[in-house]
Design a protein around this motif. Structure first.
Motif, PDB file in Angstrom:
ATOM      1  N   VAL B  88       1.011  -1.371  -0.019  1.00  9.53           N
ATOM      2  CA  VAL B  88       0.546   0.304   0.011  1.00  9.53           C
ATOM      3  C   VAL B  88       0.487   1.273  -0.027  1.00  9.53           C
ATOM      4  O   VAL B  88       1.699   1.475   1.135  1.00  9.53           O
ATOM      5  N   ILE B  89       0.904   2.464  -1.307  1.00 14.98           N
ATOM      6  CA  ILE B  89       1.160   3.572  -1.710  1.00 14.98           C
ATOM      7  C   ILE B  89       0.112   4.123  -1.280  1.00 14.98           C
ATOM      8  O   ILE B  89      -0.845   4.551  -1.799  1.00 14.98           O
ATOM      9  N   VAL B  90       0.911   5.280  -0.270  1.00 14.13           N
ATOM     10  CA  VAL B  90      -0.118   7.103   0.093  1.00 14.13           C
ATOM     11  C   VAL B  90       0.793   7.547  -0.806  1.00 14.13           C
ATOM     12  O   VAL B  90       2.102   7.919  -1.156  1.00 14.13           O
ATOM     13  N   VAL B  91      -0.113   8.574  -1.337  1.00 16.24           N
ATOM     14  CA  VAL B  91       0.374   9.791  -2.464  1.00 16.24           C
ATOM     15  C   VAL B  91      -0.169  10.376  -1.761  1.00 16.24           C
ATOM     16  O   VAL B  91      -1.719  10.502  -2.237  1.00 16.24           O
ATOM     17  N   THR B  92       0.418  12.005  -1.370  1.00 15.45           N
ATOM     18  CA  THR B  92      -0.260  12.651  -1.336  1.00 15.45           C
ATOM     19  C   THR B  92       0.452  14.254  -0.661  1.00 15.45           C
ATOM     20  O   THR B  92       1.458  14.383  -1.445  1.00 15.45           O
ATOM     21  N   GLY B  93       0.119  15.317  -0.616  1.00 16.34           N
ATOM     22  CA  GLY B  93       0.940  16.688  -0.565  1.00 16.34           C
ATOM     23  C   GLY B  93       0.981  16.820   0.696  1.00 16.34           C
ATOM     24  O   GLY B  93       0.787  16.468   1.914  1.00 16.34           O
ATOM     25  N   ASP B  94       1.778  18.146   0.548  1.00 17.12           N
ATOM     26  CA  ASP B  94       2.164  18.629   2.120  1.00 17.12           C
ATOM     27  C   ASP B  94       1.021  19.662   2.980  1.00 17.12           C
ATOM     28  O   ASP B  94       0.655  19.399   4.056  1.00 17.12           O
ATOM     29  N   LEU B 115       3.614   0.924   5.652  1.00 19.45           N
ATOM     30  CA  LEU B 115       2.729   1.555   4.696  1.00 19.45           C
ATOM     31  C   LEU B 115       3.948   2.404   3.848  1.00 19.45           C
ATOM     32  O   LEU B 115       4.798   2.980   5.298  1.00 19.45           O
ATOM     33  N   THR B 116       3.889   3.241   2.399  1.00 21.24           N
ATOM     34  CA  THR B 116       4.698   4.037   2.225  1.00 21.24           C
ATOM     35  C   THR B 116       4.301   5.048   1.176  1.00 21.24           C
ATOM     36  O   THR B 116       3.562   5.186   1.123  1.00 21.24           O
ATOM     37  N   VAL B 194       8.755   7.110   5.164  1.00 25.25           N
ATOM     38  CA  VAL B 194       7.959   8.178   4.025  1.00 25.25           C
ATOM     39  C   VAL B 194       9.068   8.865   3.170  1.00 25.25           C
ATOM     40  O   VAL B 194      10.172   8.944   3.515  1.00 25.25           O
ATOM     41  N   VAL B 195       9.315   9.557   2.329  1.00 20.93           N
ATOM     42  CA  VAL B 195       9.857  10.181   1.231  1.00 20.93           C
ATOM     43  C   VAL B 195       9.357  12.068   0.745  1.00 20.93           C
ATOM     44  O   VAL B 195       8.219  10.997   0.386  1.00 20.93           O
ATOM     45  N   GLU B 196       9.767  12.181   1.549  1.00 22.83           N
ATOM     46  CA  GLU B 196       9.042  13.841   1.117  1.00 22.83           C
ATOM     47  C   GLU B 196       9.902  14.348  -0.026  1.00 22.83           C
ATOM     48  O   GLU B 196      11.539  13.977  -0.499  1.00 22.83           O
ATOM     49  N   VAL B 197       9.638  14.865  -0.964  1.00 25.80           N
ATOM     50  CA  VAL B 197       9.949  14.946  -2.204  1.00 25.80           C
ATOM     51  C   VAL B 197       9.516  16.348  -2.290  1.00 25.80           C
ATOM     52  O   VAL B 197       8.589  17.114  -2.540  1.00 25.80           O
ATOM     53  N   LEU B 198      10.604  17.141  -2.934  1.00 23.73           N
ATOM     54  CA  LEU B 198      10.243  18.765  -3.261  1.00 23.73           C
ATOM     55  C   LEU B 198       9.743  18.526  -4.200  1.00 23.73           C
ATOM     56  O   LEU B 198      10.997  18.351  -5.600  1.00 23.73           O
ATOM     57  N   THR B 199       9.320  19.658  -4.508  1.00 24.93           N
ATOM     58  CA  THR B 199       8.884  19.421  -5.919  1.00 24.93           C
ATOM     59  C   THR B 199       7.967  20.524  -6.526  1.00 24.93           C
ATOM     60  O   THR B 199       7.260  21.131  -5.428  1.00 24.93           O
TER      61      THR B 199
END
Lengths: 382, 270
Positions: B88-94, B115-116, B194-199
């Protein structure tokens, strides 16, 4: 659990019966957040679920609990949460998601007085309208209302069956009296309990449409991880499940969501009648108040007043036809409830002035005693 | 070179994301990581909340779930508990993860459920028109912070570290090869990762703050980040204007679903 053959006689509360009914219906996932007077349901299931291989989680809040229930149901679990007034309010956005995305689940609301934190330990029936209209948007909902411990068991099973049958959240509206009263009950044997499983797709995965328009308006439902990959969103969507802004598709969807319940209302609605055959005064009451109403009707009969009881087990969809039929038979209706007249208003709307509708309301945290209803019957009979 | 079309729902393209947005880079990085690991599409469930980043599941051919605002991790917890074999992968914003969803974020980390969470951090509410977010830096402008934000911003990765996540990493869309590796490691980690990605968000954030084009903003990432290894060699005063990237936490803690399964097995043996 091993036990001797024979009827399963136990002394239990409504909250016990709710937990046991859920297990009998196949509950395999519960997420909740403690709130009086519903907490025992979570406590019992935290103990019972892992014993049968199910999962329990106490989430960080009510909103998260409702979200987890939806996620679990999409992954194939029969899922439930239990709460009370303020927690029910918090869950509403996600209940709307479950209605829109057609995710079967059961939400137990052991009502307490409000508004706000209100009366945590005292009885109330103030969430009838919250159950119907608590979410934003326009959708039908199913809400059941037990009046005894045994009936709590039965209606909990039925709540799961209706949720699975109609792919919808179902509300079990309990009250503090039914939740906490200890009663002797004889539970049905497991093979006497009818359990309904959700309709699965029988097409190959590449042809699967998660929101397909079908004859009965209820699309078959696959679970995540079974080879049917599909998209679920709370946005308006077409048959594929993907968002759409097309007015035609939106209109089709919203009308189907409403229709799939309204057209099956005769299958869903359930009322119990007592001494109505020759009644001139009809008493309408539900939940714990119906216990007092039964006694009031009996006492009135002893005084020679022909009263009878109509007790809705299902509050939504509203038993409007049954109310109209009642108005054909009696000359007055008395609606007794622990709120300012939420169901009385619906009864008035249903009978449309055919007979007068009198109200017995109590909102001080105390139950309505039989005498109060009897008094109203005498007044009307005069 | 992977065949992205294998994973994408081609009929849902083109993406809704603006020119210069970094979200597509993050999406492809996630797909490369999954492809490298070799999970089948049926084994993956992708869950999101609301916002630009949260439209990602609509584009990928997995089991996908687009939930209510801030609640993706809560929904994902239910999916994972009901079917632990799913990845289960969660994609989300700040904003989704740390404002409205902050409670679920820290408690999932505390629980250490497997979870990732990939957080697309663009320092702004993009989809709703550029309102201030919990990660908008002090002084930067937003449509609801017209005089510049007064509120100190959250350290998203630090929050997860403090709450008990097993794996926490920060990457950027400039350092895309590193990002592939960070996401791959996060996906393979047992426990909450958690992977925080600066975008960059040139449309809703960059334009209002005169940060140039998407390319300029990605170049800014190159100049203002430092790897965790390099940072360790420098005195703290030289790190003031630098953002540290790389693996920030990688520890082994008991994972929630393993512990729950052990409880079930134990009860059923009795």
């Amino acid at each position: 659990m091993q036990r001797e053959k024979g009827p399963r006689v136990e002394v239990m509360t409504g909250n016990d019966a709710c937990a046991e009914g859920a297990l009998a219906a196949g509950l395999s996932f519960f997420a909740g957040y403690p709130i009086t007077p519903s907490s025992e349901i979570a406590e019992i299931l935290s103990y019972r679920l892992p014993q049968v291989g199910g999962k329990f989680i106490q989430m960080e809040d009510e909103i998260g609990a409702m979200g987890a229930v939806i996620g679990a149901s999409l992954a194939g679990a029969k899922a439930m949460t239990a709460t009370s007034g303020p927690g029910f309010s918090l869950k509403q956005e996600n209940i709307g998601f479950a209605a829109m995305a057609e995710v079967p689940c059961v939400v137990v609301d052991v009502q307490r007085g409000g508004p706000s934190t209100g009366l945590p330990t005292l009885p109330s029936q103030m969430d009838v309208m919250q159950a119907r209209w608590g979410t934003h948007g326009d959708h039908e909902i199913i809400a059941l209302c037990p009046y005894s411990v045994r009936e709590t068991f039965d209606l909990t099973v039925r709540a799961f069956n209706l949720a699975e049958r109609y792919r919808t959240p179902v509300i079990l509206l309990m009250d503090e009296i039914v939740a906490h009263v200890n009663e002797k009950v004889i539970l049905p044997e497991p093979d006497e309990i009818e359990v309904y499983e959700r309709k699965l797709p029988n097409c190959p995965p590449e042809e699967f449409l998660p929101y397909k328009f079908t004859e009965d308006d209820i699309p078959p439902m696959a679970s995540y991880g079974t080879g049917y990959r599909f998209h679920v969103t709370g946005l308006c969507h077409d048959e594929t499940g993907f968002p759409t802004n097309d007015p035609v598709q939106i209109d089709r969807l919203i009308r189907r969501l409403n229709r799939k319940i309204s057209r099956h209302r005769d299958d869903i609605v359930q009322v119990a009648e007592e001494q109505l055959e020759d009644a001139e005064i009809g008493v309408v009451a539900y939940g714990a108040t119906a216990r007092a109403a039964r006694q009031a009707v009996r006492l009135a009969r002893q005084e020679g007043i022909p009263a009878g009881l109509l007790r809705p087990l299902v509050l939504w969809p509203f038993p409007d036809k049954e109310m109209r039929a009642l108005a054909e038979r009696v000359s007055a209706i008395i609606v007794a409830e622990l709120n300012m007249g939420q169901v009385a208003h619906e009864v008035e709307w249903a009978v449309c002035g055919k007979v007068p509708v009198h109200r017995v309301n109590r909102v001080d945290g105390e139950p309505i005693p039989p005498e109060l209803i009897l008094h109203a019957i005498r007044e009307v009979a005069r | 070179m992977i065949d992205y079309t294998k994973y994408l729902r081609m009929s849902k393209l083109p993406l809704i994301w603006c020119a210069g947005c970094g979200n597509g880079i993050v999406l492809k990085s996630i797909l490369r990581a999954i492809d490298k690991i070799g999970w089948s599409k049926d084994q993956v469930c992708m869950v999101s909340g609301i916002g630009c980043s949260s439209r990602t599941p609509g584009y990928v051919d997995f089991n996908t779930l687009h939930t209510t605002h801030g609640r993706a991790i809560a929904f994902a917890t239910g999916v994972k508990m009901a079917k632990p074999e799913l990845h289960v992968i969660v994609v989300t914003g700040d904003g989704d993860a740390t404002a409205i969803g902050g409670n679920h974020y820290i408690h999932a980390a505390r629980r250490n459920i497997d979870l990732t969470v990939v957080i697309f951090n663009n320092n702004i509410y993009g989809m709703t028109g550029g309102q201030v977010s919990p990660t908008t830096p002090v002084g930067m402008k937003a449509s609801t912070a017209p005089y510049g934000s007064l509120e100190p911003s959250f350290n998203i990765s630090g929050l997860a570290q403090a709450a008990g996540a097993s794996f926490v990493a920060r990457g950027t869309v400039y350092h895309v090869f590193q990002l592939d590796k960070l996401i791959e490691r996060a996906l393979l980690k047992r426990g909450f990762s958690v992977v925080e990605v600066l975008t960059p968000c040139p449309t809703a954030y960059g334009r209002r703050n005169r940060l140039g084009t998407g390319v300029d903003m990605i170049r800014w990432q190159k100049e203002h980040t430092i790897s965790v290894q390099e940072a360790a060699k420098l005195p703290p005063e030289q790190l003031n204007d630098k953002i540290v990237t790389g693996v920030l936490t990688d520890v082994d803690r008991p994972e929630y679903m393993e512990a729950y399964q052990a409880l079930i097995d134990n009860l059923r043996r009795k």
